[in-house]
Scaffold this active site. Structure first.
Site, mmCIF file in Angstrom:
data_model
loop_
_atom_site.group_PDB
_atom_site.id
_atom_site.type_symbol
_atom_site.label_atom_id
_atom_site.label_comp_id
_atom_site.label_asym_id
_atom_site.label_seq_id
_atom_site.Cartn_x
_atom_site.Cartn_y
_atom_site.Cartn_z
ATOM 1 N N ASP A 92 24.223 28.317 21.510
ATOM 2 C CA ASP A 92 24.622 26.728 21.240
ATOM 3 C C ASP A 92 25.916 26.962 21.850
ATOM 4 O O ASP A 92 26.657 27.681 21.655
ATOM 5 C CB ASP A 92 24.195 26.602 19.869
ATOM 6 C CG ASP A 92 24.394 24.918 19.497
ATOM 7 O OD1 ASP A 92 24.566 24.395 20.580
ATOM 8 O OD2 ASP A 92 24.462 24.598 18.365
ATOM 9 N N ASP A 269 15.062 25.343 15.923
ATOM 10 C CA ASP A 269 16.019 26.378 15.462
ATOM 11 C C ASP A 269 16.290 25.845 14.173
ATOM 12 O O ASP A 269 16.624 24.715 13.904
ATOM 13 C CB ASP A 269 17.170 26.715 16.403
ATOM 14 C CG ASP A 269 18.315 25.736 16.258
ATOM 15 O OD1 ASP A 269 18.174 24.857 16.432
ATOM 16 O OD2 ASP A 269 19.290 26.196 15.303
ATOM 17 N N CYS A 307 -0.330 35.135 3.395
ATOM 18 C CA CYS A 307 0.776 35.569 4.138
ATOM 19 C C CYS A 307 0.351 37.269 4.268
ATOM 20 O O CYS A 307 0.051 37.827 3.268
ATOM 21 C CB CYS A 307 1.912 35.458 3.842
ATOM 22 S SG CYS A 307 3.314 36.179 4.847
ATOM 23 N N CYS A 309 2.900 39.361 5.998
ATOM 24 C CA CYS A 309 4.078 39.691 6.622
ATOM 25 C C CYS A 309 4.448 41.164 5.947
ATOM 26 O O CYS A 309 3.779 41.484 4.851
ATOM 27 C CB CYS A 309 5.120 38.842 6.332
ATOM 28 S SG CYS A 309 5.787 38.685 4.906
ATOM 29 N N CYS A 312 4.982 40.657 2.258
ATOM 30 C CA CYS A 312 3.783 40.299 1.400
ATOM 31 C C CYS A 312 2.930 41.395 1.219
ATOM 32 O O CYS A 312 1.802 41.418 0.579
ATOM 33 C CB CYS A 312 3.164 39.051 2.031
ATOM 34 S SG CYS A 312 4.142 37.448 1.381
#
Lengths: 373, 373
Positions: A92, A269, A307, A309, A312
């Site tokens: 950015d 984002d 989930c 991940c 998790c």
């Protein structure tokens, strides 16, 4: 290889699935880009991002310019080498930060003067030097300098800022073409225009007419209500060149993302998924929860039953609550991993739904389960 | 299988290489145990510890008792399951914390009353309930409750505290035998006695005569000079039953560790490697450095040229300095990984040197390069 290719368009909405290709690899869209403002996505390692399938992160020129400074990054061989990130980086320009963080700043026709938040020293950002610095540090996708205005309804003020941003966009594009003859980096224009439809339309058409690689929608998520965001987004999107990737700057909540995907946005984002992690909040398929709630004291379930991940797979709500209450750094690490994975899965599943022509039902199912934010 | 076995004794010092075997696996000694006070080794994941070869960590009963509470851990299936740690855990009784953290406490012959640092509520630790709670949460190695006194030279005060600790040690051992008939956990006695040699000798002999699985040397590293620590340690070690593993509580600096290995110590723990990480300090083979030093601004070398840890394989001093100065959580993560790896390598290399009969030259080489602390 084309920079952006739409693979499939949804029939009932403006949603589409595509791919972005750069020298750092392929990114499937819609995509969420975690924010690594100061050359680090807060509380996670690069490997944890790779494992989550993350192919592109954000850096922020304003912050990196002030600390460690462009020269430090350049001497390290660019931002990728500096932070050892092997995939894509979008930087950015720092326009938003100049306008939101620098209390003392002076907008001129050719740029903006501001004082460092670190040591009070004076600095001057112009459309030209901002592109040049992003190019020097090896950004894969460069953002133009824009003037971000606060939420307001002053037509003249908004129009003046919009015109300046458009003028800066032209100067940015010209500089990019001058210094990057091999087109190693890409550059996105930014549509401003506040919450005034006329001006949004004007900006959207003007930016679309310029030779940018992608188009960002800026100036939203600045304090307005969510329905206003979506209304302006949908309105703006109508006038954008949709052969280019569309990027909504600063959108990180699940409902906002899925709505924006339906409006044709390809890239997102936001600091939100990592920021709320440090405050003990977690996205779940049933809505957002705060892990410090007493009811999780003995809860041996994972954060989100849907989930898979790292967090998790390995930890219970009971343990995560304890970590947060004990102010352990691991709390921020594990919640950040989960919340990023949640958003990655949301955009991936949206993509799959678009490809299999089921986006609308996927979207309404998701929203029904997740609830309002 | 014997709990502890000495494989090799150094001929020129008291150093030895051995193995400890529990139901959670084999631990090679000498060993450094990272401190996971509140069920998390600060700023690192279990996987990062596994990758570094860590086979045993510490938990602290005092902290875990106050938060999240023994019942929470017990309902999760014990401390291992609660924090998803698959290897060994030694739990400290919390004696040190009761005496150092609780401003309001009352020592009685049968235990110590204290107020919670969290909510001011009243609690009572006894040798018996401290063993029982450690057993309930599934500690592999239980520490007895001891009375830790501040650095002083008052004979009578020191002797009274020492006698109480010995009485508590006997009560602890008795309770352990009563509740753990299958000998699933092990229990260590703790030698106190301050800095008065007579009392140290008395405690060392008394603890050695009891049927403990290992012997800890406590009450050191409490503010005295390093040479005093080593002097008392060497003196104490002479009177210890060296068929048992010897554990120096609270030693984490490289020179102190290598000196203590030479005095026959097998086990170490300390918050130091992780605590200094959060302050920007790093161990290197050439001594301790602070990464915030300006001279590292452009330094593209790794933290320690002799280190091959995750941090050193992937990041430069320049980047690490930037992360620390930017207050990024990743700074604590990466420095903690490095500093723990540094200490793990130090004890591993010491072990290899003992096995190959070269410990004394390894030790003097290390100290010469590392320099004084």
């Amino acid at each position: 290889m084309a920079f952006f290719k739409v693979l499939k368009k949804d029939k009932k909405s403006s949603a589409r699935a595509g791919i972005i290709t750069t020298e750092k690899g392929v990114v499937k869209t819609p995509v969420f880009m975690p924010v690594g403002t100061k050359a680090s996505v807060k509380a996670v390692t690069n490997e944890q991002l790779y494992e989550a399938g993350c192919g592109i992160i954000l850096g922020n020129l304003y912050h990196l310019y002030l600390q460690p400074g462009i020269e430090v990054i350049e001497k390290a061989g660019g931002l990728h080498k500096f932070m050892n990130w092997k995939r894509n980086i979008l930087t950015d320009s720092g326009g938003f930060q100049v306008f939101s963080l620098s209390r003392i700043r002076k907008i001129m026709e050719n740029g903006v003067e501001f004082k460092s938040i670190i040591d009070g020293s004076n600095h001057f950002f112009t459309p030209v030097n901002v592109v040049e610095m992003q190019y020097r540090i090896g950004s894969n996708i460069i953002m133009v300098l824009d003037e971000c205005i606060p939420f307001n309804d002053d037509y003249e003020y908004t129009m003046n800022a919009a015109k300046r941003t458009l003028k800066w966009a032209e100067a940015s594009l010209k500089e990019k073409k001058r210094i990057d003859r091999e087109n190693k980096s890409r550059i996105f224009g930014i549509v401003q225009g506040g919450f005034i439809k006329d001006i949004r339309k004007f900006c959207a058409r003007s930016i679309s007419e310029m030779d940018f690689d992608g188009i960002a929608i800026g100036g939203l998520s600045v304090g307005e209500k969510r329905n206003q965001t979506i209304e302006i987004l949908k309105y703006t999107a109508e006038f954008l060149d949709n052969k280019k990737p569309l990027y909504f700057m600063g959108m990180g909540d699940p409902i906002g993302i899925i709505e924006a995907i339906g409006s044709g946005v390809d890239m997102f984002d936001c600091v939100m998924p990592t920021r709320i992690s440090r405050n003990g909040s977690a996205f779940t398929s049933g809505g957002r929860i705060n892990i410090k709630n007493k009811k999780y004291t003995y809860d041996l379930c994972k954060l989100d039953k849907e989930c898979n991940c790292y967090t998790c797979r390995n930890y219970t709500r009971s343990y995560l609550r304890h970590l947060f209450k004990s102010k352990e750094i691991l709390s921020s690490i594990l919640l950040s991993i989960h919340n990023l994975n949640f958003i990655f899965k949301l955009v991936d599943n949206s993509r799959q739904a678009i490809l299999s022509e089921s986006f609308e039902s996927f979207k309404s199912d998701f929203i029904n389960k997740y609830g309002k934010i």
